[in-house]
Design an enzyme around this catalytic site. Structure first.
Site, PDB file in Angstrom:
ATOM      1  N   GLU A  68     -15.872   3.440 -11.185  1.00  0.00           N
ATOM      2  CA  GLU A  68     -17.313   3.500 -10.710  1.00  0.00           C
ATOM      3  C   GLU A  68     -17.949   4.582 -11.416  1.00  0.00           C
ATOM      4  O   GLU A  68     -19.259   4.385 -11.748  1.00  0.00           O
ATOM      5  CB  GLU A  68     -17.326   3.850  -9.334  1.00  0.00           C
ATOM      6  CG  GLU A  68     -17.302   2.616  -8.337  1.00  0.00           C
ATOM      7  CD  GLU A  68     -17.172   2.915  -6.828  1.00  0.00           C
ATOM      8  OE1 GLU A  68     -18.031   3.862  -6.383  1.00  0.00           O
ATOM      9  OE2 GLU A  68     -16.326   2.598  -6.081  1.00  0.00           O
TER      10      GLU A  68
ATOM     11  N   ASP B 127     -13.526   2.590  -6.129  1.00  0.00           N
ATOM     12  CA  ASP B 127     -12.999   3.248  -5.059  1.00  0.00           C
ATOM     13  C   ASP B 127     -12.276   2.579  -4.220  1.00  0.00           C
ATOM     14  O   ASP B 127     -12.505   1.412  -3.868  1.00  0.00           O
ATOM     15  CB  ASP B 127     -14.203   4.066  -4.391  1.00  0.00           C
ATOM     16  CG  ASP B 127     -14.686   5.181  -5.093  1.00  0.00           C
ATOM     17  OD1 ASP B 127     -14.007   5.501  -6.042  1.00  0.00           O
ATOM     18  OD2 ASP B 127     -15.564   5.903  -4.782  1.00  0.00           O
TER      19      ASP B 127
ATOM     20  N   ASP C 169     -11.966   1.676  -0.971  1.00  0.00           N
ATOM     21  CA  ASP C 169     -12.642   1.323   0.541  1.00  0.00           C
ATOM     22  C   ASP C 169     -13.439   0.387   0.448  1.00  0.00           C
ATOM     23  O   ASP C 169     -13.541  -0.426  -0.793  1.00  0.00           O
ATOM     24  CB  ASP C 169     -13.199   2.733   0.897  1.00  0.00           C
ATOM     25  CG  ASP C 169     -14.642   3.080   0.213  1.00  0.00           C
ATOM     26  OD1 ASP C 169     -14.753   2.375  -0.823  1.00  0.00           O
ATOM     27  OD2 ASP C 169     -14.959   3.995   0.238  1.00  0.00           O
TER      28      ASP C 169
ATOM     29  N   GLU D  69     -16.721  -0.065   0.362  1.00  0.00           N
ATOM     30  CA  GLU D  69     -17.761  -0.039  -0.877  1.00  0.00           C
ATOM     31  C   GLU D  69     -17.118  -0.335  -1.895  1.00  0.00           C
ATOM     32  O   GLU D  69     -17.565  -1.319  -2.970  1.00  0.00           O
ATOM     33  CB  GLU D  69     -18.297   1.289  -0.556  1.00  0.00           C
ATOM     34  CG  GLU D  69     -19.823   1.145  -1.057  1.00  0.00           C
ATOM     35  CD  GLU D  69     -20.642   0.737  -0.300  1.00  0.00           C
ATOM     36  OE1 GLU D  69     -21.722  -0.001  -0.675  1.00  0.00           O
ATOM     37  OE2 GLU D  69     -20.448   0.646   1.086  1.00  0.00           O
TER      38      GLU D  69
ATOM     39  N   TYR E 279      -8.772  11.055  -2.175  1.00  0.00           N
ATOM     40  CA  TYR E 279     -10.053  10.312  -2.110  1.00  0.00           C
ATOM     41  C   TYR E 279     -10.682  11.095  -0.629  1.00  0.00           C
ATOM     42  O   TYR E 279      -9.908  11.149   0.294  1.00  0.00           O
ATOM     43  CB  TYR E 279      -9.833   8.848  -1.729  1.00  0.00           C
ATOM     44  CG  TYR E 279     -11.172   8.009  -1.832  1.00  0.00           C
ATOM     45  CD1 TYR E 279     -11.941   8.112  -2.779  1.00  0.00           C
ATOM     46  CD2 TYR E 279     -11.380   7.315  -0.830  1.00  0.00           C
ATOM     47  CE1 TYR E 279     -13.345   7.439  -2.873  1.00  0.00           C
ATOM     48  CE2 TYR E 279     -12.747   6.654  -0.696  1.00  0.00           C
ATOM     49  CZ  TYR E 279     -13.567   6.656  -1.749  1.00  0.00           C
ATOM     50  OH  TYR E 279     -14.772   6.114  -1.797  1.00  0.00           O
TER      51      TYR E 279
ATOM     52  N   ARG F 139     -13.251   9.909   1.400  1.00  0.00           N
ATOM     53  CA  ARG F 139     -13.564   9.183   2.716  1.00  0.00           C
ATOM     54  C   ARG F 139     -12.732   8.390   3.218  1.00  0.00           C
ATOM     55  O   ARG F 139     -12.109   7.551   2.856  1.00  0.00           O
ATOM     56  CB  ARG F 139     -14.432   7.827   2.074  1.00  0.00           C
ATOM     57  CG  ARG F 139     -15.834   8.552   1.349  1.00  0.00           C
ATOM     58  CD  ARG F 139     -16.861   7.498   1.180  1.00  0.00           C
ATOM     59  NE  ARG F 139     -18.054   8.230   0.535  1.00  0.00           N
ATOM     60  CZ  ARG F 139     -18.197   8.403  -0.631  1.00  0.00           C
ATOM     61  NH1 ARG F 139     -17.442   8.110  -1.393  1.00  0.00           N
ATOM     62  NH2 ARG F 139     -19.535   9.207  -0.863  1.00  0.00           N
TER      63      ARG F 139
ATOM     64  N   HIS G 134      -5.215   4.724   3.233  1.00  0.00           N
ATOM     65  CA  HIS G 134      -5.537   5.936   3.007  1.00  0.00           C
ATOM     66  C   HIS G 134      -4.808   7.330   3.716  1.00  0.00           C
ATOM     67  O   HIS G 134      -4.057   7.193   4.566  1.00  0.00           O
ATOM     68  CB  HIS G 134      -6.915   6.147   3.564  1.00  0.00           C
ATOM     69  CG  HIS G 134      -8.098   5.268   2.872  1.00  0.00           C
ATOM     70  ND1 HIS G 134      -9.286   5.743   2.792  1.00  0.00           N
ATOM     71  CD2 HIS G 134      -7.709   4.279   2.152  1.00  0.00           C
ATOM     72  CE1 HIS G 134      -9.889   4.919   2.170  1.00  0.00           C
ATOM     73  NE2 HIS G 134      -9.224   3.849   1.497  1.00  0.00           N
TER      74      HIS G 134
END
Length: 696
Positions: free
Chosen positions: A9, A82, A84, A86, A300, A302, A347
């Site tokens: 990203e 990433d 997640d 998104e 990460y 989030r 996660h």
């Protein structure tokens, strides 16, 4: 030779990842999203199954052209966005925009940017997870229809440029509700009483706090009550009735999640939530470390999870044993419940990627803010695998006639995790050690009393940290949404931030009232939390994303139509005032600007004269007798001041009343449906009669 293309990203990661992969890998960045719903229209086909219409984001054409060239040359494409929802959605959009259907395409994700994690992700390459993509699409479409359907109503009613949002409107309401509670709060008086006692054979006096009677704990409510108690025990003997010793432990904290990191960084480092996320992003993507090149320092950022990998757990325990001693290592498995059941549990919590990179060793390579945040994460992580802190506590009960006083003391016996980490605001636990010789036979004589008047305090204003905590507890928004939600309501000036506290502004109040009146379900906390859990259901493959929107949209449409009709009936004309424009002689009108209401000349654009609008409340200034007007601080918080400012410095956060206090003749202020004397020491309160009639 085969060529592999890895698309990430952000450009910052390119350098970090390139280092881990061989020369046959090309690493390039998409710079976040490449496709989105168009800005100029709703972009959702309501007639045809709510199909979203995606277009290339303006300015991303060149990036996509460059990516297409690389795709042509590559034998395989790895989408490494990433880990997640998104990120999953960005990978899917890339696969569509770059037409990767007939290419060998794989999705890889890693929780930390380290050599092992990146290599392992290539071995575990998979297909794009459409459940995660759909969860993101559903969220995006819901946010879009709420924003695009409701915002025009606010433009027509108040002013252009305002916005409503699925999560931001609830956050605004939470702040507004708290403000109402504070405004209606009536302080209550209470007193504390301490007895300073001399212990025979000791030089240092002992301070005991008033507890109550033998039977129950008491609160002293007034000066009269205090005087009576002091009179009753004037000549009493003071005796030690009971000494209890016990040990208490304080458990080590769990590693950070996004929410707890934002809260703690706000309290300990005074970071805004958006700043915490920005700096954590830098630490995650990679920082140049002297002698090591670019290194991703944390996992990460989030996440809802407090879990850590077995490997990280073993390494940190080894580190603690070697650097602090074996007795500091936590016993057994560190099990931890975490808030939501919806954790995408691939996660981990936020932790350092390598515990041996101590903050001190990293200091030279980091900016001041990066160092402070890294140190916070590192310390919390190490502390999470350490033994609890142990305290020895002593509580003493002292009798005086029918009343009881108590003394409590505690001293730390074993530091445990506290040798590495203490939470902000916790350092105040001082070690107040009791006099050694105190026992049941100690002779006590009273030296004197110390008494103090206090008033109960209203609930505190929200800070960013407290708001994040509340949003998380209610299940509103997710780790990635807290920071942008708070930034939005501050940027739109619905909320003013002063000395860490969040206050509702005039414009925020207007918007919140319209939302509560016309769209009650959207600003309903439970409705929003329920919507979040449905979206989690999509991510888990249990709910079809279109079903959520099918159920939601018709109700929204109906509420919007109803609000539009009501609006047409009440044609909003600008309110004309008796203030005459000193440039062209017309009567000025009230308009809404970014800071709330102001006076403008209706002859715009020929006459562009404006003035601040000072609303008179019909009460003379208690200091100089001129009019009291509604004013605003620089940031937009409302207060009541004198129209003769700066000559007269009268100001009150609460609305002053015409009525004077019958007890001390000070001015009174409105608090909810009560009138309260402005002099705290007086404390006189009465009900407002016919509050509704007064408003008319």
């Amino acid at each position: 030779m085969a060529r592999y293309l890895v698309i990430v990203e952000s450009p910052a990661k390119v350098k970090t990842i390139k280092k881990f992969l061989g020369s046959s890998y090309v690493v390039t960045a998409s710079n976040g999203h490449v496709r989105d719903l168009p800005k100029s229209q709703l972009g959702v086909d309501v007639e045809h199954d709510y199909e979203p219409k995606y277009i290339t984001i303006r300015g991303k054409g060149d990036i996509l052209a460059g990516l297409r060239r690389e795709v042509k040359k590559a034998d395989r494409v790895y989408l490494a966005t990433d880990p997640d929802r998104e990120g999953e959605a960005i990978s899917w959009h890339l696969s569509k925009a770059l037409k990767l259907e007939d290419k060998k395409t794989y999705r890889i994700s890693f929780n930390e940017i380290t050599k092992n994690a990146v290599k392992a992700s290539l071995k575990n390459a998979r297909e794009i997870d459409m459940d995660l993509v759909d969860a993101q699409q559903a969220r995006r479409i819901l946010d879009r229809v709420v924003g695009y359907k409701i915002s025009p109503l606010l433009w027509a009613k108040v002013k252009r440029g305002l916005s409503a949002g699925r999560v931001q409107s609830v956050a605004l309401r939470i702040i507004a509700d708290r403000e109402e509670e504070i405004n209606a709060f009536i302080p209550e008086e209470y007193w504390t009483l301490d007895a300073n006692l001399k212990v025979e054979g000791e030089r240092k006096p002992l301070t005991a706090k008033f507890y109550g009677t033998d039977k129950k704990k008491m609160t002293i409510r007034s000066k009269e009550e205090l005087d009576n108690i002091q009179k009753e025990i004037e000549g009493a003997d003071y005796t030690v009735e009971d000494i209890k010793k016990s040990e208490r432990t304080k458990k080590a904290p769990v590693p950070f999640t996004t929410s707890t990191l934002q809260q703690e960084a706000s309290k300990a480092l005074n970071f805004a939530t958006s700043k915490t996320m920005r700096i954590a992003q830098q630490l995650y993507e990679g920082v140049d470390i002297k002698g090591n090149g670019t290194v991703g320092l944390i996992t990460y950022l989030r996440t809802d999870s407090t879990r850590i990998s077995e490997e990280a757990d073993a390494t940190v325990r080894e580190y603690i044993g070697a650097n602090y001693g074996q007795e500091y290592v936590a016993a057994g498995e560190a099990k931890n419940g975490s808030g939501h059941k919806n954790i995408q549990d691939a996660h981990e919590a936020i932790r350092p990627t390598d515990v041996s990179r101590t903050p001190v060793a990293m200091k030279e390579s980091l900016s001041r803010d990066q160092f402070r945040l890294y140190q916070l994460i590192w310390k919390r992580f190490v502390a999470s695998r350490m033994q609890p802190a142990r305290y020895e506590t002593t509580s003493v009960r002292i009798g005086a006639g029918q009343y009881r006083f108590t003394v409590a003391a505690s001293k730390i016996v074993f530091e445990g995790f506290r040798s590495v980490y203490t939470e902000s605001g916790e350092e105040k636990e001082e070690n107040n050690v009791l006099l050694k010789s105190l026992d049941k036979d100690s002779k006590l004589t009273k030296i004197d009393f110390e008494s103090k008047q206090h008033f109960t305090q209203p609930p505190a204003h929200y800070t960013e940290a407290a708001l994040v905590k509340t949003l998380e507890e209610w299940g509103i928004g997710r780790p990635s949404t807290y920071a942008p939600t708070i930034s939005t309501i501050i940027a739109r000036r619905y909320v003013a931030k002063e000395n860490k506290n969040l206050y509702l502004t005039e414009i925020g109040e207007v918007v919140n009232n319209i939302m509560k009146q016309s769209f009650p379900s959207i600003v309903d906390v439970n409705f929003t939390a329920n919507m979040e859990s449905l979206l989690d259901g999509v991510a888990e493959g249990k709910v079809n994303w279109r079903t959520i929107i099918e159920n939601f949209y018709p109700d929204l449409e109906e509420a919007v139509e109803k609000a539009e009709e009501e609006q047409e009936q009440v044609k909003i004309e600008d309110e004309v005032t008796d203030v005459v424009c000193d440039q062209c002689g017309r009567n000025m009108v009230i308009k809404y600007g970014p800071h709330g209401r102001f006076l403008a000349c209706p002859g715009f654009p020929e006459c562009r004269n404006t003035k601040p609008y000072l609303e008179k409340i019909g009460v003379p200034c208690p200091v100089c007798g001129k009019e009291v007007v509604l004013r605003k601080t620089k940031k937009g918080r409302k207060y009541y001041g004198c129209e003769d400012n700066p000559e007269c410095d009268f100001m009150s956060w609460q609305k002053p009343s015409l009525k004077k206090c019958p007890r001390c003749n000070s001015y009174m202020v409105e608090k909810g449906n009560k009138l309260l004397c402005s002099d705290e020491q007086c404390g006189y309160v009465e009900n407002i009669e016919n509050k509704e009639n007064n408003k008319k």
